[in-house]
Write a protein that holds these residues in place. Structure first.
Motif, PDB file in Angstrom:
ATOM      1  N   ARG A   9       0.822  -1.216   0.000  1.00 40.79           N
ATOM      2  CA  ARG A   9       0.000   0.000   0.000  1.00 40.79           C
ATOM      3  C   ARG A   9       0.850   1.257   0.000  1.00 40.79           C
ATOM      4  NH1 ARG A   9      -3.869  -3.017   3.040  1.00 40.79           N
ATOM      5  NH2 ARG A   9      -2.766  -2.648   4.983  1.00 40.79           N
ATOM      6  N   ARG A  10       1.992   1.196   0.693  1.00 39.91           N
ATOM      7  CA  ARG A  10       2.862   2.381   0.797  1.00 39.91           C
ATOM      8  C   ARG A  10       4.315   1.933   0.728  1.00 39.91           C
ATOM      9  NH1 ARG A  10       5.993   6.164   1.130  1.00 39.91           N
ATOM     10  NH2 ARG A  10       5.546   8.200   2.032  1.00 39.91           N
ATOM     11  N   PRO A  11       4.828   1.696  -0.506  1.00 41.81           N
ATOM     12  CA  PRO A  11       6.208   1.235  -0.652  1.00 41.81           C
ATOM     13  C   PRO A  11       7.208   2.209  -0.022  1.00 41.81           C
ATOM     14  CG  PRO A  11       4.999   1.025  -2.715  1.00 41.81           C
ATOM     15  CD  PRO A  11       4.144   1.832  -1.796  1.00 41.81           C
ATOM     16  N   ALA A  12       8.092   1.687   0.793  1.00 47.22           N
ATOM     17  CA  ALA A  12       9.135   2.496   1.430  1.00 47.22           C
ATOM     18  C   ALA A  12      10.277   1.573   1.814  1.00 47.22           C
ATOM     19  CB  ALA A  12       8.579   3.216   2.657  1.00 47.22           C
ATOM     20  N   GLU A  13      11.397   2.164   2.265  1.00 49.07           N
ATOM     21  CA  GLU A  13      12.553   1.360   2.671  1.00 49.07           C
ATOM     22  C   GLU A  13      12.437   0.919   4.127  1.00 49.07           C
ATOM     23  OE1 GLU A  13      16.075   3.542   1.855  1.00 49.07           O
ATOM     24  OE2 GLU A  13      15.838   3.466  -0.318  1.00 49.07           O
ATOM     25  N   GLU A  14      11.856   1.762   4.969  1.00 49.93           N
ATOM     26  CA  GLU A  14      11.696   1.442   6.386  1.00 49.93           C
ATOM     27  C   GLU A  14      10.301   1.846   6.853  1.00 49.93           C
ATOM     28  OE1 GLU A  14      16.013   2.171   5.607  1.00 49.93           O
ATOM     29  OE2 GLU A  14      14.360   3.621   5.608  1.00 49.93           O
ATOM     30  N   TYR A  15       9.839   1.130   7.892  1.00 56.32           N
ATOM     31  CA  TYR A  15       8.534   1.415   8.493  1.00 56.32           C
ATOM     32  C   TYR A  15       8.675   1.438  10.006  1.00 56.32           C
ATOM     33  CZ  TYR A  15       6.809   0.069   3.876  1.00 56.32           C
ATOM     34  OH  TYR A  15       6.604  -0.015   2.528  1.00 56.32           O
ATOM     35  N   LEU A  16       7.895   2.288  10.633  1.00 53.99           N
ATOM     36  CA  LEU A  16       7.886   2.345  12.085  1.00 53.99           C
ATOM     37  C   LEU A  16       6.891   1.313  12.613  1.00 53.99           C
ATOM     38  CD1 LEU A  16       9.181   4.199  14.294  1.00 53.99           C
ATOM     39  CD2 LEU A  16       6.971   5.391  14.375  1.00 53.99           C
ATOM     40  N   LEU A  17       7.327   0.483  13.559  1.00 54.31           N
ATOM     41  CA  LEU A  17       6.463  -0.531  14.148  1.00 54.31           C
ATOM     42  C   LEU A  17       6.049  -0.090  15.546  1.00 54.31           C
ATOM     43  CD1 LEU A  17       8.319  -3.827  13.138  1.00 54.31           C
ATOM     44  CD2 LEU A  17       6.329  -2.779  12.043  1.00 54.31           C
ATOM     45  N   VAL A  18       4.735  -0.103  15.795  1.00 52.24           N
ATOM     46  CA  VAL A  18       4.232   0.325  17.098  1.00 52.24           C
ATOM     47  C   VAL A  18       3.458  -0.815  17.749  1.00 52.24           C
ATOM     48  CG1 VAL A  18       4.141   2.766  16.481  1.00 52.24           C
ATOM     49  CG2 VAL A  18       2.162   1.303  16.038  1.00 52.24           C
ATOM     50  N   ALA A  19       3.537  -0.886  19.064  1.00 51.68           N
ATOM     51  CA  ALA A  19       2.823  -1.895  19.844  1.00 51.68           C
ATOM     52  C   ALA A  19       1.348  -1.512  19.957  1.00 51.68           C
ATOM     53  CB  ALA A  19       3.459  -2.001  21.223  1.00 51.68           C
ATOM     54  N   PRO A  20       0.489  -2.448  20.383  1.00 52.49           N
ATOM     55  CA  PRO A  20      -0.937  -2.146  20.517  1.00 52.49           C
ATOM     56  C   PRO A  20      -1.231  -0.941  21.405  1.00 52.49           C
ATOM     57  CG  PRO A  20      -0.592  -4.505  20.638  1.00 52.49           C
ATOM     58  CD  PRO A  20       0.771  -3.871  20.634  1.00 52.49           C
ATOM     59  N   ASP A  21      -0.359  -0.651  22.399  1.00 52.93           N
ATOM     60  CA  ASP A  21      -0.588   0.503  23.278  1.00 52.93           C
ATOM     61  C   ASP A  21      -0.040   1.799  22.696  1.00 52.93           C
ATOM     62  OD1 ASP A  21       2.114   0.106  23.502  1.00 52.93           O
ATOM     63  OD2 ASP A  21       2.136  -0.199  25.687  1.00 52.93           O
ATOM     64  N   GLY A  22       0.490   1.746  21.454  1.00 54.16           N
ATOM     65  CA  GLY A  22       0.976   2.944  20.782  1.00 54.16           C
ATOM     66  C   GLY A  22       2.442   3.236  21.003  1.00 54.16           C
ATOM     67  N   THR A  23       3.130   2.439  21.819  1.00 58.82           N
ATOM     68  CA  THR A  23       4.548   2.687  22.073  1.00 58.82           C
ATOM     69  C   THR A  23       5.401   2.184  20.911  1.00 58.82           C
ATOM     70  OG1 THR A  23       4.748   0.592  23.258  1.00 58.82           O
ATOM     71  CG2 THR A  23       4.245   2.555  24.563  1.00 58.82           C
ATOM     72  N   LEU A  24       6.547   2.800  20.732  1.00 62.01           N
ATOM     73  CA  LEU A  24       7.460   2.429  19.651  1.00 62.01           C
ATOM     74  C   LEU A  24       8.114   1.085  19.957  1.00 62.01           C
ATOM     75  CD1 LEU A  24       9.047   3.149  17.078  1.00 62.01           C
ATOM     76  CD2 LEU A  24      10.684   4.352  18.539  1.00 62.01           C
TER      77      LEU A  24
END
Length: 386
Positions: free
Chosen positions: A353-368
């Protein structure tokens, strides 16, 4: 027969029509398209049916070809009914059906995504042949009460064609509907959808070889010598079957690797630094924490960018103390923040959906949680295939 299209994000507007097709309307929410190749087969049917029309209604002249063309239209209307039944059942199971296309080999229903259960796969596949058999059976019954003449010949042809279509499509070989029935059966017995696809695909390859050799044993079985058209038709059908079966086998191999792609396992440890932090200091911080990625944050501590590994490596070491980290960070845009629990096909779809080199992954509570690199995803996918 039906063709499954891979799951993909759907555009907001209408889907572009494939080249060489004419749109007739919609059935069961799907565009009904006619491929230009249909006119070729319609003309051929007109020529083949014309002698029979002349026999029943002498003196029609060139209008006998018009009657043959009318029969081709009626025949493909029943093919459309066959495909519409696939589309209707697929929609009942919650699938999006993008199009129904009529072409010289019959029809094709494009269904987005895979069936979620073996039961769904079975019913979506089997309803097409059952519809054709029902139409053929109804035509047989109608033949007995149809007056002799051209109309009866049409009903006779409709009955024979639909019964043949129904029976042939139940042959357990992909890409025929019977191949999907076989796939569903193996899936139900083994619990492995990909194994079912592979077995049905190899059955399709075997059928392709049998079809290719048909002209060579036609005379022994039917007592009629093969014509040039028999060789051509056998080659075309064999190529169609082999190509569809091979595509199914390859698709099964690829999809069998997807469950190993789990975002949480592939996440790189991450450190966060303010946007204006000197790049050299940010790199030193990442190294001290043994982190594989750097995320920049604003004054409020919210992530705003991911340092591009490629851009970082392009900066000479002697310049890093004087450059802000934000200068080599990719701004976090829509679709670049993903849930850490994504895996398999959902993960691949999110990346598409959004090709990129890196993505930020977040936990269910919104923390990084970390950063996902497409390089790591590709490596994991390829390692799974070896």
């Amino acid at each position: 027969m039906s063709e499954r299209a891979p799951s993909s994000p759907q555009p907001s507007g209408p889907a572009p029509r494939p080249p060489g097709t004419i749109r007739l309307g919609q059935i069961a929410g799907a565009d009904v398209l006619v491929n230009a190749s249909w006119f070729l087969i319609a003309a051929l049917i007109s020529v083949l049916v014309a002698p029979r029309v002349e026999q029943v209604e002498p003196g029609l002249g060139v209008w006998k070809y018009g009657a043959g063309f009318a029969f081709a239209v009626i025949l493909y209307a029943s093919v459309l009914l066959h495909e519409a039944s696939h589309a209707y059942v697929a929609r009942r199971f919650g699938h999006r059906v993008s199009s129904i296309t009529l072409h010289f080999l019959g029809g094709m229903t494009a269904i987005d995504g895979e069936a979620r259960t073996a039961k769904q796969e079975f019913w979506i596949a089997v309803v097409g042949p059952l519809t054709s058999l029902a139409v053929g059976g109804a035509a047989v019954a109608a033949w007995f009460v149809t007056p002799e003449g051209l109309l009866q010949v049409g009903v006779e042809g409709l009955a024979g064609a639909n019964l043949l279509i129904g029976v042939l499509n139940l042959v357990p070989a992909l890409p025929l509907d019977g191949g999907r029935v076989l796939k569903a059966s193996v899936w139900q017995l083994t619990g492995n959808m990909h194994r079912g696809t592979s077995i049905a695909g190899w059955s399709g390859r075997l059928l392709a070889v049998v079809v290719l050799g048909w002209p060579f044993y036609q005379q022994a079985l039917l007592g009629t010598p093969p014509l040039v058209v028999d060789y051509v038709l056998a080659a075309v059908l064999a190529a169609f079957l082999w190509t569809g079966a091979t595509a199914a086998i390859l698709n099964a191999r690829i999809r069998s690797r997807l469950p190993s792609l789990v975002a949480r396992r592939l996440a790189r440890r991450t450190v966060t630094v303010p946007e204006d932090t000197p790049l050299g200091q940010a790199v030193a911080t990442a190294q001290s924490h043994r982190a594989g990625s750097i995320v920049t944050v604003d004054a409020g501590g919210h992530p705003v960018g991911i340092v591009s590994e490629r851009a970082l490596l392009a900066v000479p070491a002697d310049r890093r103390p004087w450059m802000p980290t934000s200068s080599v960070a990719r701004t976090l845009g829509p679709g670049m923040t993903l849930p850490v629990d994504l895996a398999g096909e959902e993960l691949v779809a999110a990346i598409a959906r959004r090709p990129a080199e890196e993505y930020l992954l977040v936990a269910p509570d919104g923390t990084l949680h970390g950063v996902l690199s497409t390089v790591d995803v590709d490596r994991a996918f390829n390692d799974r295939g070896n």
